[in-house]
Design an enzyme around this catalytic site. Structure first.
Site, PDB file in Angstrom:
ATOM      1  N   THR A 396      16.220  32.773  35.102  1.00  0.00           N
ATOM      2  CA  THR A 396      15.097  32.391  34.219  1.00  0.00           C
ATOM      3  C   THR A 396      15.358  33.027  32.855  1.00  0.00           C
ATOM      4  O   THR A 396      16.191  33.929  32.734  1.00  0.00           O
ATOM      5  CB  THR A 396      13.735  32.879  34.793  1.00  0.00           C
ATOM      6  OG1 THR A 396      13.524  32.275  36.056  1.00  0.00           O
ATOM      7  CG2 THR A 396      12.555  32.635  33.896  1.00  0.00           C
ATOM      8  N   ASP A 438      10.833  27.502  45.395  1.00  0.00           N
ATOM      9  CA  ASP A 438       9.655  28.353  45.172  1.00  0.00           C
ATOM     10  C   ASP A 438       8.445  27.888  45.980  1.00  0.00           C
ATOM     11  O   ASP A 438       7.392  28.531  45.949  1.00  0.00           O
ATOM     12  CB  ASP A 438       9.299  28.406  43.683  1.00  0.00           C
ATOM     13  CG  ASP A 438      10.138  29.438  42.934  1.00  0.00           C
ATOM     14  OD1 ASP A 438      10.932  30.148  43.587  1.00  0.00           O
ATOM     15  OD2 ASP A 438      10.021  29.529  41.701  1.00  0.00           O
TER      16      ASP A 438
HETATM   17  N1  GLY Z   1      11.708  30.457  39.600  1.00  0.00           N
HETATM   18  C1  GLY Z   1      11.153  31.688  39.148  1.00  0.00           C
HETATM   19  C2  GLY Z   1       9.688  31.612  38.926  1.00  0.00           C
HETATM   20  O1  GLY Z   1       9.177  30.549  38.678  1.00  0.00           O
HETATM   21  O2  GLY Z   1       9.024  32.609  38.987  1.00  0.00           O
END
Ligand code: GLY
Length: 587
Positions: A396, A438
């Site tokens: 990220t 996620d």
């Molecule tokens: N994929 C990392 C987040 O959305 O926290």
């Protein structure tokens, strides 16, 4: 309670503008609190940039400079954030993206705020049991590294929505610099070269990706020029057609064809239906500071405000920075916030998320009373398997923008894992996310114990997966104080928490607030992860005696932040020293 005059006078002294010699002497042996060399990680005084008018701090110099050029040309902070985001999609392929999604928190010069949610969505064909293999068993490979792991991308829709609602520059002028970076190439820096070299063996499974990120199969070296012609053509379509350049026509067709080839679920209809959402930010106060952060489907803002509310009842500064007592209290609030995250947080369009209660001072008082009663481990039941908590990637990227009118923009966006799914769309040149990872793995991993309560975050058609991204803005008495955020999966929330605490409770100068070592606890597994040299071995032994299991990690987070000097109004750009490519550009 912090004495704001003291805070202001520290800012007036501008201790962060230390000479390179002073920083070198600190790194050679000078110590901060607790014997840790607090500024050791700061690379040089030049990394921290002070500017009068506008500032961008991001993970790649070209992107920060492009954003700053937009500001110089009269664009506002939203314009600069869009241009920076498109540039990072070219120069920072590990997380910068057009094939992923993210969040943007905006604070306008008059103090109003808003939040844009351009998180990926599950495709229409999604269902809670989609990550099972042919034998009906949960498959981490399907969940995290397959065409089914790809969510419907949101970044281009988010940027288009931001531009339509709040931008002032011409759209094409915001995309065109990224077209140039992709078509003409950009200079590969050391960190990117090493990252691509490490990834090349894994890219062999993905021939388009391998070809795009290697020189005829060999690793790029620092100083080489990386050209991405197909990505340049896609960015040209986005420049010329706006969101339709991505969600319809050639780009949409190429993406849907790749899905069909690889057994994925995203169709042209999914792409056409995707919309970014504007939401009310999660807000709170901490010792007189206003905290403005991302609401669900991120868990970040809610957990951040919940934790700050609990900490507010204690004299955190008196505990001593990164002392065993400080660490213990941080862990106990993190443990509880992450339990609530797992229990309640999900896409608010699909689940009733009790944000108001979780972020209330009353609820914080209840949690504080439990911690004070000494029930350190009370919320970590032994019968819940740590394996039930899905891993989240530490990739990220976060960037921060402030313009000359004081408009502040905090953006965190992602492909989920580094280079996402590692699938590049043939002919379109962009990497696809693996954000479906996620979502929770399958029904039953939550209900069989009845204790995690993750039902709300199961994959359903058009639901957004829960995130930890925490783009945040701090203000006080109507004035902007800081723009903060970080990558790091679940550690993101705790990284942002500690930068706020460092700034407010410990009155640290911006560079130190960002550079200081961090810790992480996420309820399960019941382990405190300390960034190396977080505390001395003696202090770590005291923390263990308090009942905490410790694991040491080399690094936590990359927080590219902007602070405002309250005395002069000058912008102070602090690229996190943990990232050698992070750059503040201002004027
Ligand atoms: N994929 C990392 C987040 O959305 O926290």
């Amino acid at each position: 309670m912090i004495d704001f005059e003291t805070f202001a006078s520290r800012f007036r002294a501008r201790p962060w503008l230390l000479s390179a010699a002073a920083l070198l002497s600190l790194s050679a042996g000078g110590c901060g609190q607790n014997g840790q060399p607090a500024l050791e990680a700061v690379r040089s005084a030049q990394d921290v940039v002070e500017a009068e008018t506008g500032m961008v701090v991001s993970a790649y110099p070209d992107a920060s400079e492009i954003g700053t050029e937009v500001l110089r040309a009269g664009g506002n902070a939203v314009d600069a954030a869009i241009a920076t985001g498109f540039a990072l999609a070219v120069t920072h392929p590990t997380a910068g993206n057009i094939g992923g999604g993210g969040f943007m928190v905006i604070r306008f010069p008059d103090g109003r705020t808003t939040a844009l949610d351009f998180r990926e969505k599950a495709p229409l064909a999604a269902h809670p049991e989609m990550f099972l293999d042919e034998s009906g068993e949960y498959s981490a490979q399907v969940h995290h590294y397959s065409h089914l792991a790809v969510g419907v991308p949101g970044t281009v829709a988010g940027f288009a929505h931001a531009h339509e609602s709040y931008g002032s520059a011409e759209w094409r002028d915001l995309v065109d610099p990224a077209v140039g970076l992709a078509r003409d190439g950009f200079v590969v820096r050391e960190r990117l070269a090493r990252s691509l070299e490490r990834m090349l063996p894994r890219f062999e499974t993905y021939p388009t990706t391998h070809a795009q990120f290697s020189k005829d199969g060999s690793p790029y070296q620092p100083g080489d020029t990386l050209v991405q012609a197909d990505l340049g053509a896609t960015l040209e379509r986005i420049r010329d057609e706006g969101r339709a350049g991505f969600y319809a026509g050639t780009t949409a067709r190429l993406l849907a064809e790749e899905m069909e080839r690889g057994g994925g679920a995203i169709t042209e209809e999914d792409l056409a239906r995707y919309q970014a959402q504007e939401r009310a930010p999660v807000t709170g106060t901490y010792r007189g500071f206003d905290v403005i952060s991302m609401p669900p489907p991120s868990s970040g803002g809610t957990a951040l405000v919940e934790m700050l509310n609990v900490l507010e009842g204690w004299d955190v500064a008196a505990m001593g920075h990164n002392s065993p007592e400080h660490a213990h209290h941080l862990v106990e609030v993190m443990r509880r916030a992450f339990r609530d995250r797992a229990t309640y947080l999900a896409d608010p369009d699909f689940a009733d998320v009790p944000v108001e209660r979780l972020t209330s001072k009353e609820y914080a008082a209840e949690l504080r009373a439990v911690v004070e009663a000494g029930q350190a481990g009370a919320s970590s039941p032994e019968d819940v398997s740590a394996a039930a908590v899905a891993p989240e990637s530490a990739e990220t990227t976060h960037y921060s923008v402030v313009d000359g009118d004081g408009m502040a923009v905090s953006v965190t966006y992602t492909l989920e894992a580094g280079y996402g799914s590692m699938i590049t769309v043939p002919g379109a040149g962009f990497l696809l996310n693996n954000e479906m990872g996620d979502f929770n793995a399958r029904p039953g991993l939550t209900t069989e114990t009845g204790l995690i309560g993750t039902e709300p975050n199961l994959a359903r058609p058009e639901q957004r997966m829960l995130s930890s991204m925490t783009p945040t803005i701090l203000a006080r008495d109507g004035a902007l104080v800081a723009v903060v955020g970080s990558p790091g999966g679940r550690t993101i929330i705790n990284t942002v928490l500690q930068i706020v605490v460092n700034t407010v409770d410990f009155e640290m100068a911006p560079a130190q607030a960002v550079a200081s070592r961090r810790l992480h606890h996420q309820w399960l597994p019941n382990v405190v992860r300390l960034e190396e040299r977080y505390m001395s071995a003696e202090d770590a032994a005291v923390l263990e005696e308090m009942g905490h299991a410790i694991d040491w990690r080399s690094s936590q987070g990359i927080a590219h932040c902007i602070f405002v000097d309250p005395a002069t109004g000058a912008l102070v750009g602090v690229p996190d020293p943990r990232d050698s490519d992070g750059t503040a550009a201002g004027y």
